[in-house]
Design an enzyme around this catalytic site. Sequence first.
Site, short mmCIF file in Angstrom:
data_model
loop_
_atom_site.label_atom_id
_atom_site.label_comp_id
_atom_site.label_asym_id
_atom_site.label_seq_id
_atom_site.Cartn_x
_atom_site.Cartn_y
_atom_site.Cartn_z
N CYS A 68 -7.43 0.01 15.21
CA CYS A 68 -8.16 -0.57 16.35
C CYS A 68 -7.24 -0.56 17.58
CB CYS A 68 -8.70 -1.96 16.03
SG CYS A 68 -7.51 -3.09 15.32
N GLY A 119 0.80 -1.23 0.00
CA GLY A 119 0.00 0.00 0.00
C GLY A 119 0.83 1.28 0.00
N ASP A 152 -7.25 1.86 6.64
CA ASP A 152 -7.46 1.15 7.91
C ASP A 152 -6.18 0.35 8.18
OD1 ASP A 152 -9.00 0.13 10.13
OD2 ASP A 152 -9.18 -1.74 9.01
#
Length: 360
Positions: A287, A215, A232
């Site tokens: 998270c 990415g 994310d």
Amino acid sequence: RHRHKEKWAATAPRIPSTRLALHHFDTNYSLHLGALWPSVRAALLCEQKYGALLNNFAAADHVPQELELLDATDFISEALQKVQQWQREMMAQAEMSPPLCASISSKIKCYTFPRGDITRFRPARPDSLGLLDYYLMDAASLLPVLALNVQPGDFVLDLCAAPGGKTLALLQTGFCGHLAANDVSISRTKRLYQILHSYVPKEVRDTVSVTSYDGRDWDQAKGGTFHKVLVDVPCTTDRHSAMEEDNNIFHRRRTKERQMLPMLQLQLLMAGILAAKPGAEVVYSTCSLSPLQNECVVERALDIAEAQFNITVHVEDLSHFRTLFQDTFFFFSDCRLGELVLPHLTANFGPMYFCKLRRM
């Protein structure tokens, strides 16, 4: 009695990764969260709460009724109804109020049990065509997708897409003109394919391109082409790290990898910003409870975008999410940038940090 001498190096018990993680959290999060940390810690160590993301592609009209009989409710439509009622009252008093609902997709439906109710959902079942009726996930994971606010025809990039819950939620909006779902891990991309095949009909799958690029290099391949970008990122996955030995980033052999996470997160967020068109929106999420992986990464990205690429990035205010979803989630009120859902014993979702950016 003394026939053998114990070899301590070989036989001393290894400190479990979960204990190393908790020690790290105790040291850092007690400072960051203060008096809230003991209750957040307790929630992290208790069973996580799930939501059932309805699959709009399945022939499962009976499912909402079935879930409502169990006392589950769609937390998104419930929040929107509450706000509409609140706005009607405000209008009656002739005070104009901000249109909170406009920015939430009501096509995404996710059922949760009330605060304090720890009922478990049954496993998902296939419809007549073999598509599963719902996807069980941490309901807080939908907040970054809702924040992205996909509009009809948008080209959407999910830069770190596996295992696929947020990708599936993006498709549930019905608005993605094209969805690029990327994840560097080929094994995790296989899981993403499985989810797409289990939940999404072929004609919709054909609008999704699944890739396994790093990415960080995405902008070199397709810079400045997307209306919406979800970043994310890999993180310390605090709940998993506190509970599971398997694949735990606090394992002693993974110390360097863990220490490098904020740098990786920054590189991924920069790639996401560069992949966005001018005027496009980017949502960054983790998270983790760690400010070093959350606000600090966003602040650094804003500086680099300006200094190195002459790109102005504006942080969008998401405080209305706190108002909208305060009945379902427990939000941290002292986030410098973005929003953070804290695990709480009566609403054991999260942790989930999310921050919305606009490339000017």
